[in-house]
Write an enzyme that holds these catalytic residues in place. Structure first.
Site, PDB file in Angstrom:
ATOM      1  N   TYR A   1       1.116  -1.201  -0.053  1.00 14.98           N
ATOM      2  CA  TYR A   1      -0.137  -0.025  -0.122  1.00 14.98           C
ATOM      3  C   TYR A   1       1.037   1.255   0.126  1.00 14.98           C
ATOM      4  CZ  TYR A   1      -3.590   3.272   1.137  1.00 14.98           C
ATOM      5  OH  TYR A   1      -4.353   4.332   1.067  1.00 14.98           O
TER       6      TYR A   1
ATOM      7  N   PHE B   1      -7.132  22.048 -24.278  1.00 12.73           N
ATOM      8  CA  PHE B   1      -7.570  20.645 -24.314  1.00 12.73           C
ATOM      9  C   PHE B   1      -8.602  20.381 -23.427  1.00 12.73           C
ATOM     10  CE2 PHE B   1      -7.336  16.228 -23.335  1.00 12.73           C
ATOM     11  CZ  PHE B   1      -7.779  15.677 -24.569  1.00 12.73           C
ATOM     12  N   THR B   2      -9.740  19.349 -24.038  1.00 12.80           N
ATOM     13  CA  THR B   2     -10.997  19.284 -23.240  1.00 12.80           C
ATOM     14  C   THR B   2     -10.943  19.151 -21.663  1.00 12.80           C
ATOM     15  OG1 THR B   2     -10.543  17.196 -23.931  1.00 12.80           O
ATOM     16  CG2 THR B   2     -11.948  18.303 -25.353  1.00 12.80           C
TER      17      THR B   2
ATOM     18  N   ASP C   1       1.988  20.675 -20.103  1.00 13.27           N
ATOM     19  CA  ASP C   1       1.262  19.577 -20.117  1.00 13.27           C
ATOM     20  C   ASP C   1       2.135  18.497 -21.102  1.00 13.27           C
ATOM     21  OD1 ASP C   1      -0.178  17.478 -21.040  1.00 13.27           O
ATOM     22  OD2 ASP C   1      -1.975  18.614 -21.587  1.00 13.27           O
TER      23      ASP C   1
ATOM     24  N   LYS D   1       0.299   8.397 -23.383  1.00 10.87           N
ATOM     25  CA  LYS D   1       0.758   8.692 -24.723  1.00 10.87           C
ATOM     26  C   LYS D   1       2.205   8.558 -24.907  1.00 10.87           C
ATOM     27  CE  LYS D   1      -3.523  11.084 -24.476  1.00 10.87           C
ATOM     28  NZ  LYS D   1      -4.403  10.834 -23.197  1.00 10.87           N
TER      29      LYS D   1
ATOM     30  N   ARG E   1     -13.032  16.177 -33.594  1.00 10.49           N
ATOM     31  CA  ARG E   1     -12.328  17.362 -32.710  1.00 10.49           C
ATOM     32  C   ARG E   1     -12.804  18.607 -33.546  1.00 10.49           C
ATOM     33  NH1 ARG E   1     -11.507  15.924 -28.393  1.00 10.49           N
ATOM     34  NH2 ARG E   1      -9.946  14.755 -27.636  1.00 10.49           N
TER      35      ARG E   1
ATOM     36  N   PHE F   1     -18.507  15.315 -25.809  1.00  2.00           N
ATOM     37  CA  PHE F   1     -18.084  14.463 -26.895  1.00  2.00           C
ATOM     38  C   PHE F   1     -18.043  13.024 -26.740  1.00  2.00           C
ATOM     39  CE2 PHE F   1     -13.730  13.895 -25.806  1.00  2.00           C
ATOM     40  CZ  PHE F   1     -13.495  14.866 -24.778  1.00  2.00           C
TER      41      PHE F   1
END
Ligand SMILES: Cc1ncc(COP(=O)(O)O)c(C=O)c1O
Length: 440
Positions: A54, A106-107, A197, A240, A364, A431
């Protein structure tokens, strides 16, 4: 492979939203490059080294060491994925009434900024909004736009600038080191932190190496480190660049910021040494950092995207230029000029690709951009795009050839394609779950 009739039924049942279709009905899955990479043998071996304690898992310390080594940030807080990190950072840094400038929205990033009481302000260069511009660094910040905001609201109302590498919504477009250097000196002068980011920043580093004077002989790893050294911290969707199926983190240099993030993560994600991940997930991510930073990987990755893009260009398909790193973006304003933006042409086109050949892509454009919170109207962004995102290390060039042929087939019958009306609109990130019907 399904039949055309089966796909027509599947997309109808999914409300013409590719996010609501089933993976088993998909032939080639270009929905996203997020969490869809094939992990390497070494990453899979890493899964067997999971220390599922943990607290204080060995894998956390491996990850912390590799992030310090490659990204250079002092402190690490793991999260289950990118938006977990965005949530923590937004809650800690943004006060209601603040303004958060960024190189395009970005969303999930913008939503977390808004939920914390902030207002996103777009300060990307104008070229980024023009799909036909061939400017090599469309991810650059327009410092005069940023300065206008700072003059208008005061630097105290700007908690940080949100800087994305290889800007997703602009078509996977990089910023240059020269621009970041200039931004850094501006931000130091005004005491505004730069929060990166870092989701696709290794790929941004590759473009700097390829396009910017003085970087051809530097490694991706060296360039990545130089980028991070100009920034104060980052959020990361490791799904990514870092070649894992799940994972993310928040990282920073400031001790107090770290303490606050470490405290908040236990409320929403899990203890600060796992943040919603298993030990084995963190080990796979650690190995992913090393693999993603190799030139061999980036050549293959970016080369494959370019292969698809150049095939489409040769066939006269309108796409966003320059070709980015993670996806090909079809310029739907030129593909379907007869469909009004409030009839969601990119959504309709993504549905058509699915019907044509089972290739799953995503919208998009107007759907992703959402509504202006003040007017309640669709934002109608300049870019109305369908994204064909290429998962890392998954498909062959032959798959890319099938995609090219399918896109050409749809292009030939583009005049028949009609728009959609939205019949269900969820409150957040519409979306993902909105439903549509064809306009008859
Ligand atoms: C640029 C960018 N930032 C943040 C995120 C959010 O990350 P995640 O999907 O891991 O929550 C994504 C992924 O979709 C992204 O592309």
């Amino acid at each position: 492979m399904t039949t055309r009739e089966e796909r027509e039924q599947a997309i109808r049942e999914a409300g013409y939203n590719t996010f609501l279709t089933r993976s088993r009905d998909t032939y080639i899955d270009l929905l996203t490059d997020s969490g869809t990479a094939a992990m390497s043998d070494k990453q899979w071996a890493g899964l067997m080294l999971g220390d599922e304690a943990y607290s204080g898992s060995e894998n956390f310390f491996h990850l912390e060491a590799v992030i310090r080594e490659y990204y250079g940030y002092k402190h690490l807080v793991p999260t289950h994925q990118g938006r977990g990190a965005e949530h923590l950072m937004s809650q800690i840094l943004i006060e209601p009434g603040d303004y958060v400038p960024g190189n395009m929205y970005f969303t999930t990033t913008r939503l977390h900024q808004e939920l914390a009481g902030g207002t996103f302000v777009d300060v990307i260069v104008d070229e980024a909004h023009d799909p036909m511009s061939t400017f090599q660094f469309k991810g650059n910040v327009d410092i005069s736009k940023l300065d206008r905001l700072v003059q208008e609201v005061g630097a105290k109302r700007v908690p940080y600038i949100s800087l994305e590498g290889n800007v997703n919504m602009a078509g996977g477009q990089p910023f240059s080191m020269a621009n970041l250097r200039e931004l850094h000196s501006y931000c130091r002068k005004h005491d505004i932190p730069i929060m990166l980011d870092a989701t696709r920043t290794m790929e941004n580093a590759w473009f700097i190496r390829e396009r910017e004077d003085g970087y051809a002989d530097k490694s991706v790893r060296e360039i990545l480190r130089e980028i991070c050294d100009f920034t104060d911290g980052c959020t990361m969707s490791a799904k990514k660049d870092l070649l894992v199926n799940i994972g993310g983190f928040f990282a920073c240099n400031d001790d107090e910021l770290f303490r606050r993030a470490q405290n908040l993560v236990v409320v929403y994600e899990g203890l600060h040494t796992y943040g919603g991940l298993t030990g084995r997930d963190m080990e796979a991510m650690t190995q992913g950092v090393r693999e993603a930073a190799t030139e061999d990987h980036q050549v293959a990755r970016i080369g494959q995207v370019r292969y698809l893009g150049e095939n489409l260009q040769r066939a006269g398909i309108p796409i966003v230029t320059p070709i980015g790193s993670h996806a090909i973006f079809i310029d739907v304003r030129r593909f379907l000029p007869h469909v009004d933006q409030d009839e969601y042409p990119a959504q309709a086109l993504a549905a058509e690709f699915f019907i044509e050949s089972g290739i799953r892509t995503m919208e998009r454009g107007n759907v992703s951009a959402g509504r202006d919170p003040e007017t309640g109207k669709n934002r109608r962004p300049a870019l109305e795009l369908v994204r064909l995102a290429i998962p890392r290390r998954v498909y062959t060039q032959a798959h890319m050839d099938v995609v090219t042929e399918s896109v050409i087939d749809v292009y030939k019958r583009r005049d028949e394609i009609r728009g959609l009306k939205m019949v269900y609109e969820p409150e957040y990130l519409r979306f993902f779950q909105a439903r549509f019907e064809p306009i008859t």
